[in-house]
Design a protein around this motif. Structure first.
Motif, PDB file in Angstrom:
ATOM      1  N   ARG A 159      33.291  37.123  40.772  1.00  0.00           N
ATOM      2  CA  ARG A 159      31.901  36.388  39.989  1.00  0.00           C
ATOM      3  C   ARG A 159      32.095  36.221  38.496  1.00  0.00           C
ATOM      4  NH1 ARG A 159      28.863  34.306  40.317  1.00  0.00           N
ATOM      5  NH2 ARG A 159      26.746  35.461  39.840  1.00  0.00           N
ATOM      6  N   LEU A 160      32.913  36.976  37.598  1.00  0.00           N
ATOM      7  CA  LEU A 160      33.254  36.982  36.155  1.00  0.00           C
ATOM      8  C   LEU A 160      34.029  35.483  35.954  1.00  0.00           C
ATOM      9  CD1 LEU A 160      33.465  40.403  35.128  1.00  0.00           C
ATOM     10  CD2 LEU A 160      31.834  38.993  34.548  1.00  0.00           C
ATOM     11  N   LEU A 178      42.341  44.465  37.083  1.00  0.00           N
ATOM     12  CA  LEU A 178      41.952  44.446  35.623  1.00  0.00           C
ATOM     13  C   LEU A 178      42.778  43.497  34.776  1.00  0.00           C
ATOM     14  CD1 LEU A 178      39.196  45.670  34.470  1.00  0.00           C
ATOM     15  CD2 LEU A 178      40.344  47.365  33.346  1.00  0.00           C
ATOM     16  N   PHE A 221      42.579  40.039  35.531  1.00  0.00           N
ATOM     17  CA  PHE A 221      41.381  39.427  35.321  1.00  0.00           C
ATOM     18  C   PHE A 221      41.510  39.245  33.704  1.00  0.00           C
ATOM     19  CE2 PHE A 221      37.304  40.399  32.629  1.00  0.00           C
ATOM     20  CZ  PHE A 221      36.785  39.373  33.284  1.00  0.00           C
ATOM     21  N   ILE A 222      42.488  40.244  33.283  1.00  0.00           N
ATOM     22  CA  ILE A 222      42.407  39.553  31.770  1.00  0.00           C
ATOM     23  C   ILE A 222      43.349  38.512  31.548  1.00  0.00           C
ATOM     24  CG2 ILE A 222      43.749  40.742  29.694  1.00  0.00           C
ATOM     25  CD1 ILE A 222      42.998  43.647  30.238  1.00  0.00           C
ATOM     26  N   SER A 270      41.271  35.432  32.303  1.00  0.00           N
ATOM     27  CA  SER A 270      40.427  35.203  31.254  1.00  0.00           C
ATOM     28  C   SER A 270      41.142  34.512  29.928  1.00  0.00           C
ATOM     29  CB  SER A 270      39.676  36.295  30.691  1.00  0.00           C
ATOM     30  OG  SER A 270      38.868  36.999  31.801  1.00  0.00           O
ATOM     31  N   THR A 275      41.879  30.945  30.785  1.00  0.00           N
ATOM     32  CA  THR A 275      40.769  29.921  30.800  1.00  0.00           C
ATOM     33  C   THR A 275      40.505  29.711  29.217  1.00  0.00           C
ATOM     34  OG1 THR A 275      40.155  31.130  32.558  1.00  0.00           O
ATOM     35  CG2 THR A 275      38.479  29.975  31.750  1.00  0.00           C
ATOM     36  N   LYS A 320      31.449  35.429  26.605  1.00  0.00           N
ATOM     37  CA  LYS A 320      31.181  36.342  27.726  1.00  0.00           C
ATOM     38  C   LYS A 320      32.864  36.635  28.044  1.00  0.00           C
ATOM     39  CE  LYS A 320      31.069  35.290  31.967  1.00  0.00           C
ATOM     40  NZ  LYS A 320      30.782  34.541  33.259  1.00  0.00           N
ATOM     41  N   ASN A 321      33.566  35.514  28.081  1.00  0.00           N
ATOM     42  CA  ASN A 321      34.996  35.866  28.381  1.00  0.00           C
ATOM     43  C   ASN A 321      35.713  36.837  27.509  1.00  0.00           C
ATOM     44  OD1 ASN A 321      35.444  34.670  30.886  1.00  0.00           O
ATOM     45  ND2 ASN A 321      36.110  32.703  29.951  1.00  0.00           N
ATOM     46  N   ALA A 380      34.574  40.370  27.745  1.00  0.00           N
ATOM     47  CA  ALA A 380      35.168  41.013  28.922  1.00  0.00           C
ATOM     48  C   ALA A 380      36.433  41.261  28.732  1.00  0.00           C
ATOM     49  CB  ALA A 380      34.952  40.030  29.964  1.00  0.00           C
ATOM     50  N   ILE A 381      37.322  40.473  28.152  1.00  0.00           N
ATOM     51  CA  ILE A 381      38.528  40.708  27.877  1.00  0.00           C
ATOM     52  C   ILE A 381      38.760  42.049  26.859  1.00  0.00           C
ATOM     53  CG2 ILE A 381      40.775  39.929  26.558  1.00  0.00           C
ATOM     54  CD1 ILE A 381      40.018  37.210  27.391  1.00  0.00           C
ATOM     55  N   SER A 441      37.972  45.203  28.902  1.00  0.00           N
ATOM     56  CA  SER A 441      38.860  45.314  29.848  1.00  0.00           C
ATOM     57  C   SER A 441      40.328  45.989  29.251  1.00  0.00           C
ATOM     58  CB  SER A 441      39.615  44.064  30.680  1.00  0.00           C
ATOM     59  OG  SER A 441      38.326  43.391  31.338  1.00  0.00           O
ATOM     60  N   VAL A 442      40.751  45.410  27.957  1.00  0.00           N
ATOM     61  CA  VAL A 442      41.822  45.683  27.357  1.00  0.00           C
ATOM     62  C   VAL A 442      41.514  47.247  26.699  1.00  0.00           C
ATOM     63  CG1 VAL A 442      43.206  45.530  25.325  1.00  0.00           C
ATOM     64  CG2 VAL A 442      42.901  43.540  26.743  1.00  0.00           C
ATOM     65  N   ILE A 455      41.944  49.610  29.462  1.00  0.00           N
ATOM     66  CA  ILE A 455      43.282  49.941  30.111  1.00  0.00           C
ATOM     67  C   ILE A 455      44.083  50.640  28.862  1.00  0.00           C
ATOM     68  CG2 ILE A 455      45.615  48.733  30.403  1.00  0.00           C
ATOM     69  CD1 ILE A 455      44.126  46.583  31.936  1.00  0.00           C
TER      70      ILE A 455
END
Lengths: 228, 124
Positions: free
Chosen positions: A20-21, A64, A67-68, A71, A74, B2-3, B6-7, B10-11, B14
């Motif tokens: 979705r993200l 994860l 996904f990183i 992103s 992108t 947003k990206n 999110a990055i 997430s980083v 982790i």
């Protein structure tokens, strides 16, 4: 069994959130890097689901990470046309005004059978009817038939995309950066960065749209390269 | 935007989990090593008993509940087997075998955390 069930629930939920993200494109036509991401995700998600001796956190961490990477690619794709070509490739004109471009087909490892099959799948049964056929970066073949070309006889070439000048587009129309800057000055556009898209065809039909503004079309006095 | 958010999240997740894992494993196995070293000295002195091992095993049982989250379950299994053999050896008065089992436990304690360290050989 119950363990596998709960592990599957957690992995399924995580994959769903990530998909979705990643946006709608991920479930439709995919770019090469998106296909890679999807293939890896399928494998990464399945292993901890079935292999109960592997901690679930390993699969979640790998998801994860994927996904990183997705992103980051992108964002880089949005920022740089060069990197977009590296990650996603570039469209190829397989059929042009002169017919089938054999060299381009060779570059794309495309056989005549593949081409004819792709044409047939788009309800085109004769190469003769095709003005242009473009192999898109997602593997789809876009076709402009000769009937449609009555109104728009040549293929518009992108010269500005996402606020950046497309050098390859300018090479196609045998022009340089100065050509775009001249148009921008004439149209009173402050900077190329504000232009979402600018295309021009061989007859001088110019299309451009600035961010948060209505598109503009006009005919300019332009006799560019007639090779596209 | 947003990206980017999110990055970053997430980083951060982790890296945060990575550091926590590193610290937790080092701490757990460091304490465990000291305990096993103590058992080796007790064995040499002839004072090590089955009840010492049972107490240590109970402690290990609590620790491994959390370890299962970050370490493959197959890596934890040899510890259980060594504890069982150690208990039986001490019960039967087989101190030579007990020494072997203590050494096995000691080597496991040294090798397992190394497997989770950030090293080139662990990546490939």
């Amino acid at each position: 069994m119950v363990t596998v069930f709960f592990r599957t629930l957690i992995i399924f939920g995580t994959v769903l959130i990530i998909i979705r993200l990643m946006g709608k494109r991920q479930i439709g036509e995919m770019q090469p890097f998106e296909l890679v991401v999807t293939l890896i995700m399928a494998d990464v998600a399945c292993t901890p689901m079935q292999e109960v001796s592997i901690p679930l956190i390993y699969g979640l961490t790998a998801l994860l990470c994927v996904f990183i990477l997705h992103s980051i690619i992108t964002i880089l794709n949005k920022k740089s046309l060069g990197l977009r070509k590296v990650f996603s490739g570039k469209p190829s004109i397989i059929i042009n005004k002169d017919g089938i471009d054999f060299n381009e087909m060779k570059k794309q490892d495309l056989t005549i059978s593949d081409l004819l099959e792709a044409l047939r799948s788009q309800q085109v049964f004769s190469v003769e009817d095709v003005q242009y056929a473009i192999l898109e970066t997602n593997g789809n073949l876009s076709i402009l038939t000769k009937d449609e070309t009555d109104k728009n006889p040549t293929l518009p070439v992108t010269i500005v995309s996402g606020g950046k000048i497309d050098k390859q587009g300018l090479e196609t129309i045998v022009q340089d950066k100065e050509f775009v800057e001249k148009i921008l000055r004439r149209e009173k556009v402050m900077s190329v960065k504000t232009v979402l898209l600018m295309t021009i065809d061989n007859d001088g039909n110019l299309f451009y749209q600035e961010k948060n503004k209505k598109y503009v079309t006009k005919k300019i006095n332009f006799q560019g390269g007639d090779s596209w | 935007m947003k990206n980017v958010i999110a990055i970053i999240i997430s980083v951060a997740l982790i890296v945060g989990i990575g550091f926590a894992e590193h610290y937790y494993i080092d701490k757990i196995f460091g304490d465990f090593e000291a305990e096993i070293d103590g058992f080796m000295i007790s064995l040499d002195e002839g004072t090590l008993t089955e009840s010492d091992i049972v107490a240590s095993e109970e402690n290990w049982a609590k620790i491994k509940e959390l370890l299962h989250i970050i370490i493959p379950h197959n890596d934890i299994k040899p510890f259980n087997e060594s504890f069982s053999e150690l208990k039986v050896s001490l019960r039967q008065g087989d101190f030579d075998h007990a020494e072997v089992e203590l050494q096995v436990l000691h080597d496991l304690i040294i090798s397992i955390p190394q497997t989770y360290q950030f090293k080139i050989e662990n990546i490939f």
